[in-house]
Design a protein around this motif. Structure first.
Motif, PDB file in Angstrom:
ATOM      1  N   PRO A 149       0.824  -1.226   0.000  1.00 17.91           N
ATOM      2  CA  PRO A 149       0.000   0.000   0.000  1.00 17.91           C
ATOM      3  C   PRO A 149       0.853   1.271   0.000  1.00 17.91           C
ATOM      4  CG  PRO A 149      -0.895  -1.605   1.526  1.00 17.91           C
ATOM      5  CD  PRO A 149       0.442  -2.146   1.092  1.00 17.91           C
ATOM      6  N   GLN A 150       1.917   1.292   0.811  1.00 17.42           N
ATOM      7  CA  GLN A 150       2.804   2.452   0.847  1.00 17.42           C
ATOM      8  C   GLN A 150       3.499   2.657  -0.494  1.00 17.42           C
ATOM      9  OE1 GLN A 150       6.166   1.996   3.447  1.00 17.42           O
ATOM     10  NE2 GLN A 150       7.091   3.936   2.827  1.00 17.42           N
ATOM     11  N   LEU A 151       3.964   1.563  -1.096  1.00 19.96           N
ATOM     12  CA  LEU A 151       4.681   1.669  -2.368  1.00 19.96           C
ATOM     13  C   LEU A 151       3.758   2.136  -3.491  1.00 19.96           C
ATOM     14  CD1 LEU A 151       6.910  -1.533  -2.159  1.00 19.96           C
ATOM     15  CD2 LEU A 151       7.565   0.835  -1.717  1.00 19.96           C
ATOM     16  N   GLU A 152       2.509   1.689  -3.466  1.00 24.78           N
ATOM     17  CA  GLU A 152       1.552   2.140  -4.479  1.00 24.78           C
ATOM     18  C   GLU A 152       1.280   3.629  -4.339  1.00 24.78           C
ATOM     19  OE1 GLU A 152      -1.040  -1.865  -5.448  1.00 24.78           O
ATOM     20  OE2 GLU A 152      -1.528  -0.749  -3.643  1.00 24.78           O
ATOM     21  N   GLN A 153       1.245   4.131  -3.118  1.00 20.96           N
ATOM     22  CA  GLN A 153       1.075   5.568  -2.900  1.00 20.96           C
ATOM     23  C   GLN A 153       2.282   6.344  -3.426  1.00 20.96           C
ATOM     24  OE1 GLN A 153       0.301   6.129   1.289  1.00 20.96           O
ATOM     25  NE2 GLN A 153      -1.813   5.411   1.150  1.00 20.96           N
ATOM     26  N   LEU A 154       3.473   5.820  -3.171  1.00 18.87           N
ATOM     27  CA  LEU A 154       4.689   6.470  -3.652  1.00 18.87           C
ATOM     28  C   LEU A 154       4.736   6.477  -5.185  1.00 18.87           C
ATOM     29  CD1 LEU A 154       7.359   5.056  -1.159  1.00 18.87           C
ATOM     30  CD2 LEU A 154       6.497   7.406  -1.276  1.00 18.87           C
ATOM     31  N   ALA A 155       4.289   5.372  -5.787  1.00 18.17           N
ATOM     32  CA  ALA A 155       4.261   5.307  -7.251  1.00 18.17           C
ATOM     33  C   ALA A 155       3.255   6.304  -7.814  1.00 18.17           C
ATOM     34  CB  ALA A 155       3.924   3.890  -7.707  1.00 18.17           C
ATOM     35  N   ASP A 156       2.075   6.403  -7.195  1.00 23.83           N
ATOM     36  CA  ASP A 156       1.064   7.349  -7.647  1.00 23.83           C
ATOM     37  C   ASP A 156       1.565   8.793  -7.540  1.00 23.83           C
ATOM     38  OD1 ASP A 156      -0.702   5.318  -8.220  1.00 23.83           O
ATOM     39  OD2 ASP A 156      -1.815   5.493  -6.329  1.00 23.83           O
ATOM     40  N   ALA A 157       2.400   9.041  -6.524  1.00 20.45           N
ATOM     41  CA  ALA A 157       2.959  10.383  -6.325  1.00 20.45           C
ATOM     42  C   ALA A 157       4.220  10.606  -7.166  1.00 20.45           C
ATOM     43  CB  ALA A 157       3.271  10.601  -4.844  1.00 20.45           C
ATOM     44  N   ARG A 158       4.598   9.592  -7.956  1.00 20.78           N
ATOM     45  CA  ARG A 158       5.770   9.658  -8.835  1.00 20.78           C
ATOM     46  C   ARG A 158       7.062   9.846  -8.045  1.00 20.78           C
ATOM     47  NH1 ARG A 158       4.913  10.743 -14.119  1.00 20.78           N
ATOM     48  NH2 ARG A 158       6.659  12.191 -14.215  1.00 20.78           N
ATOM     49  N   ARG A 159       7.121   9.212  -6.877  1.00 24.53           N
ATOM     50  CA  ARG A 159       8.323   9.282  -6.055  1.00 24.53           C
ATOM     51  C   ARG A 159       9.173   8.024  -6.205  1.00 24.53           C
ATOM     52  NH1 ARG A 159       7.032  10.647  -0.111  1.00 24.53           N
ATOM     53  NH2 ARG A 159       9.306  10.934  -0.113  1.00 24.53           N
ATOM     54  N   ILE A 160       8.615   6.989  -6.831  1.00 17.01           N
ATOM     55  CA  ILE A 160       9.360   5.789  -7.195  1.00 17.01           C
ATOM     56  C   ILE A 160       8.934   5.379  -8.592  1.00 17.01           C
ATOM     57  CG2 ILE A 160       9.598   4.961  -4.810  1.00 17.01           C
ATOM     58  CD1 ILE A 160       7.407   2.908  -5.408  1.00 17.01           C
ATOM     59  N   ASP A 161       9.672   4.442  -9.189  1.00 20.03           N
ATOM     60  CA  ASP A 161       9.409   3.959 -10.547  1.00 20.03           C
ATOM     61  C   ASP A 161       8.282   2.929 -10.505  1.00 20.03           C
ATOM     62  OD1 ASP A 161       9.443   2.812 -13.061  1.00 20.03           O
ATOM     63  OD2 ASP A 161      11.623   2.763 -13.197  1.00 20.03           O
ATOM     64  N   ALA A 162       7.136   3.278 -11.097  1.00 22.88           N
ATOM     65  CA  ALA A 162       5.966   2.401 -11.049  1.00 22.88           C
ATOM     66  C   ALA A 162       6.168   1.107 -11.817  1.00 22.88           C
ATOM     67  CB  ALA A 162       4.738   3.134 -11.575  1.00 22.88           C
ATOM     68  N   SER A 163       6.982   1.128 -12.879  1.00 18.93           N
ATOM     69  CA  SER A 163       7.191  -0.099 -13.652  1.00 18.93           C
ATOM     70  C   SER A 163       7.933  -1.137 -12.824  1.00 18.93           C
ATOM     71  CB  SER A 163       7.961   0.200 -14.940  1.00 18.93           C
ATOM     72  OG  SER A 163       9.245   0.709 -14.670  1.00 18.93           O
ATOM     73  N   MET A 164       8.812  -0.708 -11.927  1.00 11.39           N
ATOM     74  CA  MET A 164       9.487  -1.629 -11.030  1.00 11.39           C
ATOM     75  C   MET A 164       8.507  -2.223 -10.028  1.00 11.39           C
ATOM     76  SD  MET A 164      12.676  -1.937 -11.861  1.00 11.39           S
ATOM     77  CE  MET A 164      13.365  -2.627 -10.353  1.00 11.39           C
ATOM     78  N   LEU A 165       7.555  -1.415  -9.601  1.00 12.44           N
ATOM     79  CA  LEU A 165       6.556  -1.892  -8.644  1.00 12.44           C
ATOM     80  C   LEU A 165       5.692  -2.989  -9.255  1.00 12.44           C
ATOM     81  CD1 LEU A 165       5.175  -1.683  -5.899  1.00 12.44           C
ATOM     82  CD2 LEU A 165       3.779   0.189  -6.826  1.00 12.44           C
ATOM     83  N   ALA A 166       5.470  -2.937 -10.564  1.00 12.92           N
ATOM     84  CA  ALA A 166       4.654  -3.961 -11.235  1.00 12.92           C
ATOM     85  C   ALA A 166       5.227  -5.354 -10.998  1.00 12.92           C
ATOM     86  CB  ALA A 166       4.573  -3.668 -12.728  1.00 12.92           C
ATOM     87  N   LEU A 167       6.543  -5.466 -10.972  1.00 10.78           N
ATOM     88  CA  LEU A 167       7.191  -6.757 -10.727  1.00 10.78           C
ATOM     89  C   LEU A 167       6.877  -7.269  -9.327  1.00 10.78           C
ATOM     90  CD1 LEU A 167      10.648  -5.844 -12.285  1.00 10.78           C
ATOM     91  CD2 LEU A 167       8.967  -7.378 -13.287  1.00 10.78           C
ATOM     92  N   VAL A 168       6.912  -6.368  -8.361  1.00 15.77           N
ATOM     93  CA  VAL A 168       6.635  -6.752  -6.972  1.00 15.77           C
ATOM     94  C   VAL A 168       5.177  -7.162  -6.820  1.00 15.77           C
ATOM     95  CG1 VAL A 168       6.661  -5.985  -4.568  1.00 15.77           C
ATOM     96  CG2 VAL A 168       8.451  -5.230  -6.133  1.00 15.77           C
ATOM     97  N   ILE A 169       4.281  -6.417  -7.452  1.00 14.37           N
ATOM     98  CA  ILE A 169       2.851  -6.747  -7.376  1.00 14.37           C
ATOM     99  C   ILE A 169       2.597  -8.145  -7.929  1.00 14.37           C
ATOM    100  CG2 ILE A 169       0.579  -6.173  -8.332  1.00 14.37           C
ATOM    101  CD1 ILE A 169       1.411  -3.207  -8.141  1.00 14.37           C
ATOM    102  N   ASP A 170       3.169  -8.438  -9.095  1.00 12.63           N
ATOM    103  CA  ASP A 170       2.979  -9.765  -9.686  1.00 12.63           C
ATOM    104  C   ASP A 170       3.587 -10.853  -8.810  1.00 12.63           C
ATOM    105  OD1 ASP A 170       1.541  -8.920 -11.838  1.00 12.63           O
ATOM    106  OD2 ASP A 170       3.104  -9.246 -13.325  1.00 12.63           O
ATOM    107  N   LYS A 171       4.773 -10.609  -8.290  1.00 15.52           N
ATOM    108  CA  LYS A 171       5.436 -11.609  -7.446  1.00 15.52           C
ATOM    109  C   LYS A 171       4.576 -11.929  -6.228  1.00 15.52           C
ATOM    110  CE  LYS A 171       9.191 -14.035  -6.326  1.00 15.52           C
ATOM    111  NZ  LYS A 171      10.478 -13.379  -6.012  1.00 15.52           N
ATOM    112  N   GLU A 172       3.992 -10.908  -5.617  1.00 17.54           N
ATOM    113  CA  GLU A 172       3.166 -11.107  -4.432  1.00 17.54           C
ATOM    114  C   GLU A 172       1.876 -11.845  -4.783  1.00 17.54           C
ATOM    115  OE1 GLU A 172       1.888 -11.366  -0.700  1.00 17.54           O
ATOM    116  OE2 GLU A 172       3.889 -10.811  -1.387  1.00 17.54           O
ATOM    117  N   LEU A 173       1.250 -11.479  -5.893  1.00 14.02           N
ATOM    118  CA  LEU A 173       0.020 -12.152  -6.295  1.00 14.02           C
ATOM    119  C   LEU A 173       0.268 -13.639  -6.552  1.00 14.02           C
ATOM    120  CD1 LEU A 173      -1.490  -9.461  -8.705  1.00 14.02           C
ATOM    121  CD2 LEU A 173      -2.467 -10.211  -6.521  1.00 14.02           C
ATOM    122  N   VAL A 174       1.358 -13.951  -7.248  1.00 21.24           N
ATOM    123  CA  VAL A 174       1.688 -15.350  -7.540  1.00 21.24           C
ATOM    124  C   VAL A 174       1.976 -16.107  -6.251  1.00 21.24           C
ATOM    125  CG1 VAL A 174       3.424 -16.857  -8.601  1.00 21.24           C
ATOM    126  CG2 VAL A 174       2.468 -14.954  -9.894  1.00 21.24           C
TER     127      VAL A 174
END
Length: 244
Positions: A149-174
């Motif tokens: 949740p924190q990382l998604e907020q940071l990505a929405d605020a453009r404070r981190i690279d959202a494309s990198m977060l996509a990898l983490v989201i998929d890894k967690e879902l799997v």
């Protein structure tokens, strides 16, 4: 035998066309695919520059160096150097992988506890992405889920690279036995790489484009080049975690 997953990051490679296309169709298709490739590559580069312009180069140079060294260690044990495959995964490297990931996870946890998540403004985009790489490879899925949740907020605020977060989201879902979102996770099956099922197969490339990830065809060819294995069209289901 332990489950084997494959992760890579976006890379620019030539997309070959089927030889059966007529000459004129081939020329038109080649132009279209070249343009499509150029479009997503340009979008990634432009977004990267925007993130840097918005957040700067980072203020904590000591932490930046630490994270980049952690990234290099993570990649070396996987046979990569400077973003390129330097060697195959040897038995010795496979044996060291769990302990290396655990060590890097502990180090990242200490960083997050002391300074919060490494944002681009704190350490620069390369080191911020290095932190996400470590998180992607951690075996501590409960920690991953807690941070999302924190990382998604940071990505929405453009404070981190959202494309990198996509990898983490998929890894967690799997890891939870669910359908992945962006199609980044593959499993070794019968001598090939098979993609874990996704939430929206028909809209996958559009979703990836919004996250500034390359089209699936490009992604699969990247996987094949890096791992020297075919990324086929087979779809596999993630396994739900055992419940007590």
């Amino acid at each position: 035998m332990p489950r084997k997953s494959f992760l890579v990051f976006t890379a620019a490679i030539f997309v070959a066309l089927p030889s059966s296309l007529p000459a004129q169709s081939t020329a038109r298709a080649a132009t279209a695919e070249t343009q499509s490739s150029a479009n997503w590559e340009s979008a990634i580069k432009a977004r990267r520059q925007q993130l840097i312009q918005q957040n700067g180069q980072g203020t904590d140079t000591t932490l930046r160096s630490q994270l980049l060294a952690m990234r290099d260690k993570d990649q070396a044990v996987r046979g990569f150097s400077s973003g390129r495959s330097a060697s195959g995964m040897t038995p010795d490297m496979l044996a060291k992988l769990p302990s290396t990931d655990a060590e890097l996870t502990l180090e990242l946890k200490q960083i997050v506890d002391q300074k919060g998540w490494p944002t681009i403004s704190l350490v620069g985009i390369e080191a911020s992405n290095a932190a996400m790489l470590i998180l992607t490879h951690t075996a501590d899925h409960a920690w991953q889920a807690k941070l999302l949740p924190q990382l998604e907020q940071l990505a929405d605020a453009r404070r981190i690279d959202a494309s990198m977060l996509a990898l983490v989201i998929d890894k967690e879902l799997v890891s939870e036995g669910k359908l992945q979102r962006y199609g980044t996770q593959f499993k070794f099956v019968n001598g090939e790489m098979a993609m874990y099922g996704v939430e929206d197969p028909g809209g996958l490339d559009q979703l990836r484009a919004r996250a500034l990830l390359p089209p699936m065809k490009v992604y699969k060819e990247t996987l094949a080049q890096i791992y020297h294995l075919k990324a086929g069209n087979a779809i596999v289901s993630a396994t739900s975690p055992a419940r007590n």
